[in-house]
Design a protein around this motif. Structure first.
Motif, PDB file in Angstrom:
ATOM      1  N   VAL A 109       0.852  -1.198   0.000  1.00  0.00           N
ATOM      2  CA  VAL A 109       0.000   0.000   0.000  1.00  0.00           C
ATOM      3  C   VAL A 109       0.882   1.241   0.000  1.00  0.00           C
ATOM      4  N   VAL A 110       0.434   2.256  -0.731  1.00  0.00           N
ATOM      5  CA  VAL A 110       1.102   3.565  -0.723  1.00  0.00           C
ATOM      6  C   VAL A 110       0.103   4.612  -0.253  1.00  0.00           C
ATOM      7  N   GLU A 111       0.547   5.442   0.673  1.00  0.00           N
ATOM      8  CA  GLU A 111      -0.277   6.550   1.152  1.00  0.00           C
ATOM      9  C   GLU A 111       0.435   7.862   0.837  1.00  0.00           C
ATOM     10  N   ILE A 112      -0.247   8.747   0.123  1.00  0.00           N
ATOM     11  CA  ILE A 112       0.290  10.074  -0.174  1.00  0.00           C
ATOM     12  C   ILE A 112      -0.337  11.055   0.809  1.00  0.00           C
ATOM     13  N   GLY A 113       0.425  11.490   1.771  1.00  0.00           N
ATOM     14  CA  GLY A 113      -0.075  12.384   2.815  1.00  0.00           C
ATOM     15  C   GLY A 113      -0.408  11.609   4.071  1.00  0.00           C
ATOM     16  N   ALA A 165       3.451  -8.010   4.220  1.00  0.00           N
ATOM     17  CA  ALA A 165       2.658  -6.837   3.821  1.00  0.00           C
ATOM     18  C   ALA A 165       3.450  -5.573   4.136  1.00  0.00           C
ATOM     19  N   LYS A 166       3.311  -4.565   3.277  1.00  0.00           N
ATOM     20  CA  LYS A 166       4.109  -3.349   3.423  1.00  0.00           C
ATOM     21  C   LYS A 166       3.259  -2.115   3.125  1.00  0.00           C
ATOM     22  N   MET A 167       3.511  -1.089   3.920  1.00  0.00           N
ATOM     23  CA  MET A 167       2.799   0.177   3.775  1.00  0.00           C
ATOM     24  C   MET A 167       3.834   1.302   3.667  1.00  0.00           C
ATOM     25  N   TYR A 168       3.764   2.078   2.567  1.00  0.00           N
ATOM     26  CA  TYR A 168       4.675   3.205   2.346  1.00  0.00           C
ATOM     27  C   TYR A 168       3.932   4.509   2.635  1.00  0.00           C
ATOM     28  N   ALA A 169       4.389   5.232   3.635  1.00  0.00           N
ATOM     29  CA  ALA A 169       3.773   6.491   4.038  1.00  0.00           C
ATOM     30  C   ALA A 169       4.623   7.649   3.520  1.00  0.00           C
ATOM     31  N   ILE A 170       4.098   8.378   2.541  1.00  0.00           N
ATOM     32  CA  ILE A 170       4.865   9.438   1.876  1.00  0.00           C
ATOM     33  C   ILE A 170       4.359  10.809   2.313  1.00  0.00           C
ATOM     34  N   ASP A 171       5.250  11.602   2.870  1.00  0.00           N
ATOM     35  CA  ASP A 171       4.873  12.934   3.348  1.00  0.00           C
ATOM     36  C   ASP A 171       6.144  13.730   3.599  1.00  0.00           C
ATOM     37  N   ASN A 172       6.068  15.052   3.385  1.00  0.00           N
ATOM     38  CA  ASN A 172       7.207  15.881   3.782  1.00  0.00           C
ATOM     39  C   ASN A 172       7.157  16.199   5.277  1.00  0.00           C
ATOM     40  N   ILE A 214       3.278   5.288  15.241  1.00  0.00           N
ATOM     41  CA  ILE A 214       3.537   4.015  14.568  1.00  0.00           C
ATOM     42  C   ILE A 214       4.118   3.000  15.555  1.00  0.00           C
ATOM     43  N   THR A 215       5.039   3.472  16.386  1.00  0.00           N
ATOM     44  CA  THR A 215       5.673   2.597  17.379  1.00  0.00           C
ATOM     45  C   THR A 215       4.656   2.113  18.410  1.00  0.00           C
ATOM     46  N   TYR A 216       3.728   2.978  18.785  1.00  0.00           N
ATOM     47  CA  TYR A 216       2.709   2.612  19.788  1.00  0.00           C
ATOM     48  C   TYR A 216       1.945   1.358  19.363  1.00  0.00           C
ATOM     49  N   PHE A 217       1.695   1.220  18.067  1.00  0.00           N
ATOM     50  CA  PHE A 217       0.950   0.067  17.567  1.00  0.00           C
ATOM     51  C   PHE A 217       1.863  -1.032  17.000  1.00  0.00           C
ATOM     52  N   ASN A 218       3.163  -0.920  17.287  1.00  0.00           N
ATOM     53  CA  ASN A 218       4.138  -1.934  16.854  1.00  0.00           C
ATOM     54  C   ASN A 218       4.095  -2.173  15.341  1.00  0.00           C
ATOM     55  N   LEU A 219       4.015  -1.078  14.593  1.00  0.00           N
ATOM     56  CA  LEU A 219       3.902  -1.171  13.136  1.00  0.00           C
ATOM     57  C   LEU A 219       5.182  -0.719  12.429  1.00  0.00           C
ATOM     58  N   GLU A 220       6.279  -0.603  13.181  1.00  0.00           N
ATOM     59  CA  GLU A 220       7.527  -0.120  12.581  1.00  0.00           C
ATOM     60  C   GLU A 220       8.022  -1.016  11.456  1.00  0.00           C
ATOM     61  N   ASN A 221       7.787  -2.318  11.562  1.00  0.00           N
ATOM     62  CA  ASN A 221       8.268  -3.242  10.535  1.00  0.00           C
ATOM     63  C   ASN A 221       7.345  -3.319   9.322  1.00  0.00           C
ATOM     64  N   ARG A 222       6.154  -2.796   9.471  1.00  0.00           N
ATOM     65  CA  ARG A 222       5.192  -2.846   8.364  1.00  0.00           C
ATOM     66  C   ARG A 222       5.115  -1.524   7.619  1.00  0.00           C
ATOM     67  N   ILE A 223       5.347  -0.417   8.315  1.00  0.00           N
ATOM     68  CA  ILE A 223       5.232   0.917   7.711  1.00  0.00           C
ATOM     69  C   ILE A 223       6.611   1.499   7.430  1.00  0.00           C
ATOM     70  N   VAL A 224       6.815   1.911   6.186  1.00  0.00           N
ATOM     71  CA  VAL A 224       8.048   2.582   5.773  1.00  0.00           C
ATOM     72  C   VAL A 224       7.714   4.040   5.479  1.00  0.00           C
ATOM     73  N   ALA A 225       8.274   4.950   6.240  1.00  0.00           N
ATOM     74  CA  ALA A 225       8.048   6.378   6.009  1.00  0.00           C
ATOM     75  C   ALA A 225       9.035   6.895   4.974  1.00  0.00           C
ATOM     76  N   ILE A 226       8.512   7.598   3.973  1.00  0.00           N
ATOM     77  CA  ILE A 226       9.351   8.228   2.960  1.00  0.00           C
ATOM     78  C   ILE A 226       9.187   9.738   3.108  1.00  0.00           C
ATOM     79  N   VAL A 227      10.222  10.377   3.638  1.00  0.00           N
ATOM     80  CA  VAL A 227      10.153  11.816   3.914  1.00  0.00           C
ATOM     81  C   VAL A 227      10.501  12.576   2.646  1.00  0.00           C
ATOM     82  N   ASN A 228       9.474  12.898   1.878  1.00  0.00           N
ATOM     83  CA  ASN A 228       9.663  13.582   0.601  1.00  0.00           C
ATOM     84  C   ASN A 228       8.294  14.010   0.077  1.00  0.00           C
TER      85      ASN A 228
END
Length: 236
Positions: A71-75, A94-101, A135-149
């Motif tokens: 999954v990709v999330e923009i914002g 499963a992987k989630m990409y969170a894209i936000d500046n 993200i850490t509170y719900f132990n999702l660090e290994n599933r969510i990848v933050a892309i700072v851009n």
């Protein structure tokens, strides 16, 4: 009535309404892990702009994806929808990409002002630290990848191949031009039969115009649902 008493009553009323909503939604959709949804919804109480039906729709869309979906999330802001999407996914890969500046940058002047006000209330110039904490509170660090851009730069260097993403949630810069760019940039990454979701479809920003433009281009094969200001399509 004191402030603490008033806030306590508001919190009680809100919890009561959430439990009533979940009792109702369980009858229609019993196959979903609503306890996970409840935990996230209660945690982000008062910090998320979308309604309960919108959040539940997003959660269901994520859970309906195949095992090990991407999954990709923009914002992503502070990670409320990120947590909902990621917790709905199935499979250890499963992987989630969170894209936000994470700075509230927006092309629209009024949007920039609103974000500055929200940043001021949070007493920060970036929401990345808050996002990471949530993200850490719900132990999702290994599933969510933050892309700072921003969306454009993230698409140029994105690590996944074309036609590999199961769902894209577009909730970034809400101007018409920026939303059209998000569609054009990220649609090629979505699998045939995958899902594209838009937030603020009913807003007075440019999202509705961009969505109608995409419909006219025949980018979508099926309307999957509309809940509040959230609309989802299946990709051709």
């Amino acid at each position: 009535m004191g402030l603490k008493t008033f806030l306590g009553i508001k919190k009680y009323q809100w919890k009561k309404s959430v439990k009533k909503f979940i009792t109702k939604v369980k009858k229609g959709f019993p196959q979903y892990p609503w306890d996970d949804f409840l935990r996230i919804t209660e945690y982000f109480r008062g910090r998320e702009l979308s309604s309960l039906p919108e959040r539940a729709f997003l959660f269901r869309l994520s859970h309906d994806l195949p095992s090990d979906a991407k999954v990709v999330e923009i914002g992503s802001w502070i990670g409320a929808s990120s947590c909902l999407l990621a917790s709905g996914l199935k499979g250890i890969r499963a992987k989630m990409y969170a894209i936000d500046n994470f700075k509230g940058n927006a092309s629209d002047c009024s949007a920039r002002i609103r974000y500055r006000e929200r940043m001021s209330k949070l007493k920060t110039d970036t929401t990345k630290v808050i996002f990471d904490k949530n993200i850490t509170y719900f132990n999702l660090e290994n599933r969510i990848v933050a892309i700072v851009n921003d969306s454009l730069q993230a698409a140029k260097s994105f690590c996944e191949p074309l036609h590999s993403i199961d769902l894209v949630f577009i909730d970034g810069d809400h101007s018409e031009e920026a939303t059209k760019n998000d569609i054009a940039l990220w649609l090629p990454f979505v699998k045939s039969g995958g899902v594209v979701v838009f937030h603020d479809f009913t807003s007075n920003h440019g999202v509705p115009q961009a969505v109608w433009w995409a419909i006219k281009q025949s980018y979508f094969s099926e309307l999957m649902g509309i809940y509040g200001s959230t609309i989802a399509f299946k990709v051709s």
